[in-house]
Design an enzyme around this catalytic site. Sequence first.
Site, PDB file in Angstrom:
ATOM      1  N   ASN A   1      45.240  -0.709 -28.012  1.00 28.93           N
ATOM      2  CA  ASN A   1      44.198   0.015 -27.289  1.00 28.93           C
ATOM      3  C   ASN A   1      42.896  -0.758 -27.457  1.00 28.93           C
ATOM      4  O   ASN A   1      42.315  -0.758 -28.536  1.00 28.93           O
ATOM      5  CB  ASN A   1      44.084   1.433 -27.885  1.00 28.93           C
ATOM      6  CG  ASN A   1      42.956   2.224 -27.266  1.00 28.93           C
ATOM      7  OD1 ASN A   1      42.385   1.822 -26.256  1.00 28.93           O
ATOM      8  ND2 ASN A   1      42.630   3.349 -27.878  1.00 28.93           N
TER       9      ASN A   1
ATOM     10  N   LYS B   1      40.089  -0.245 -25.995  1.00 26.23           N
ATOM     11  CA  LYS B   1      38.902   0.629 -25.906  1.00 26.23           C
ATOM     12  C   LYS B   1      37.816  -0.013 -25.033  1.00 26.23           C
ATOM     13  O   LYS B   1      38.139  -0.736 -24.097  1.00 26.23           O
ATOM     14  CB  LYS B   1      38.385   0.960 -27.314  1.00 26.23           C
ATOM     15  CG  LYS B   1      39.496   1.452 -28.236  1.00 26.23           C
ATOM     16  CD  LYS B   1      38.986   1.980 -29.529  1.00 26.23           C
ATOM     17  CE  LYS B   1      40.157   2.306 -30.446  1.00 26.23           C
ATOM     18  NZ  LYS B   1      39.764   2.997 -31.648  1.00 26.23           N
TER      19      LYS B   1
ATOM     20  N   HIS C   1      43.589  10.631 -26.729  1.00 27.10           N
ATOM     21  CA  HIS C   1      43.069   9.853 -27.858  1.00 27.10           C
ATOM     22  C   HIS C   1      41.943  10.637 -28.539  1.00 27.10           C
ATOM     23  O   HIS C   1      41.149  11.298 -27.870  1.00 27.10           O
ATOM     24  CB  HIS C   1      42.572   8.490 -27.367  1.00 27.10           C
ATOM     25  CG  HIS C   1      42.307   7.558 -28.500  1.00 27.10           C
ATOM     26  ND1 HIS C   1      41.142   7.608 -29.238  1.00 27.10           N
ATOM     27  CD2 HIS C   1      43.065   6.582 -29.049  1.00 27.10           C
ATOM     28  CE1 HIS C   1      41.197   6.693 -30.195  1.00 27.10           C
ATOM     29  NE2 HIS C   1      42.356   6.051 -30.099  1.00 27.10           N
TER      30      HIS C   1
ATOM     31  N   GLU D   1      39.193   9.812 -29.623  1.00 26.13           N
ATOM     32  CA  GLU D   1      37.830   9.523 -29.132  1.00 26.13           C
ATOM     33  C   GLU D   1      37.555  10.273 -27.831  1.00 26.13           C
ATOM     34  O   GLU D   1      36.423  10.679 -27.570  1.00 26.13           O
ATOM     35  CB  GLU D   1      37.651   7.998 -28.965  1.00 26.13           C
ATOM     36  CG  GLU D   1      37.563   7.328 -30.327  1.00 26.13           C
ATOM     37  CD  GLU D   1      38.096   5.907 -30.394  1.00 26.13           C
ATOM     38  OE1 GLU D   1      38.263   5.267 -29.343  1.00 26.13           O
ATOM     39  OE2 GLU D   1      38.368   5.448 -31.525  1.00 26.13           O
TER      40      GLU D   1
ATOM     41  N   GLU E   1      48.044   9.998 -34.743  1.00 27.87           N
ATOM     42  CA  GLU E   1      46.891   9.214 -35.207  1.00 27.87           C
ATOM     43  C   GLU E   1      45.959  10.113 -36.017  1.00 27.87           C
ATOM     44  O   GLU E   1      45.105  10.802 -35.444  1.00 27.87           O
ATOM     45  CB  GLU E   1      46.126   8.654 -34.008  1.00 27.87           C
ATOM     46  CG  GLU E   1      46.950   7.746 -33.125  1.00 27.87           C
ATOM     47  CD  GLU E   1      46.049   6.791 -32.356  1.00 27.87           C
ATOM     48  OE1 GLU E   1      46.148   5.595 -32.590  1.00 27.87           O
ATOM     49  OE2 GLU E   1      45.223   7.269 -31.568  1.00 27.87           O
TER      50      GLU E   1
ATOM     51  N   GLY F   1      39.943   3.432 -37.128  1.00 21.26           N
ATOM     52  CA  GLY F   1      38.764   2.568 -37.199  1.00 21.26           C
ATOM     53  C   GLY F   1      38.034   2.636 -38.527  1.00 21.26           C
ATOM     54  O   GLY F   1      36.916   2.151 -38.647  1.00 21.26           O
TER      55      GLY F   1
ATOM     56  N   SER G   1      44.247   2.208 -38.330  1.00 20.00           N
ATOM     57  CA  SER G   1      44.004   1.038 -39.190  1.00 20.00           C
ATOM     58  C   SER G   1      45.273   0.264 -39.550  1.00 20.00           C
ATOM     59  O   SER G   1      45.408  -0.210 -40.679  1.00 20.00           O
ATOM     60  CB  SER G   1      43.240   1.461 -40.450  1.00 20.00           C
ATOM     61  OG  SER G   1      41.994   2.010 -40.088  1.00 20.00           O
TER      62      SER G   1
END
Length: 252
Positions: free
Chosen positions: A9, A11, A94, A96, A166, A172, A212
Amino acid sequence: MRKKIVAGNWKMNNDLNQTIDLINELKELKNIKDVSVMIAPAYPFLKTSHDLLEDSPIEVVSQNVHQKSNGAYTGEVSIEMLQSIGVSTTLIGHSERRAYFNESDDVLLAKTEFALDNNFNIIFCFGEELSDRKSKKHFEIVKIQLDNTVMKIKKESWKNIILAYEPVWAIGTGETASPEQAQEMHEFIRNCVENTFDKSISEEVSILYGGSVKPSNANEIFNKKDVDGGLIGGASLSAKDFKLIIEANSSL
Ligand code: PEP
């Protein structure tokens, strides 16, 4: 047999030239016959990416999609637009998108249903926050996220679903779930799918881990029984690291 998958991904990273360079480096990856590789570049570069990978098994996927077919939704992108450039898979849910764009379970269900009803494949992302894990509510939260969304999907559509667990605290942050934490959650998720549908579906659905993943931890995580691969953010922006992660999921 379940598919092994590694998806990157990208992003909101990489301009056109950086996207092309990264793809050209990834194209050098040969002999990974037992792992499906996917990349999710930014919207403006999907067509270029797809064209560059025409003769490659690497699939170009979208990071998001809208839940309506067309209309006055400024800034949004539809399934039909993506299909017209050869894209047939999208990420949905996701963390985010959930956190920064307020995508609720209801919106994610609408996106999921619309995509699946229109012959799209989805990588459905979900996972608990750090506070949920600290208060030992992670299983409960994940079950609610699934019950409100993919568990409402028709049985026939499950062949087009990939799940991506996730944990938000690992995305991240450099903090990774241990292989044991990933395995226990993936096993729980597979059991949830079996309980709502049946074993034929739960055994066939690929469940990816995201958070990660790097070359140094990929092998240990992917070796777990219920982990079928990974959704990779930061490390997928380096061709060298992404290739090592893909190789870590290959048993050839
Ligand atoms: C992601 O954003 O899906 C992700 C897993 O990111 P990272 O690998 O950077 O934690």
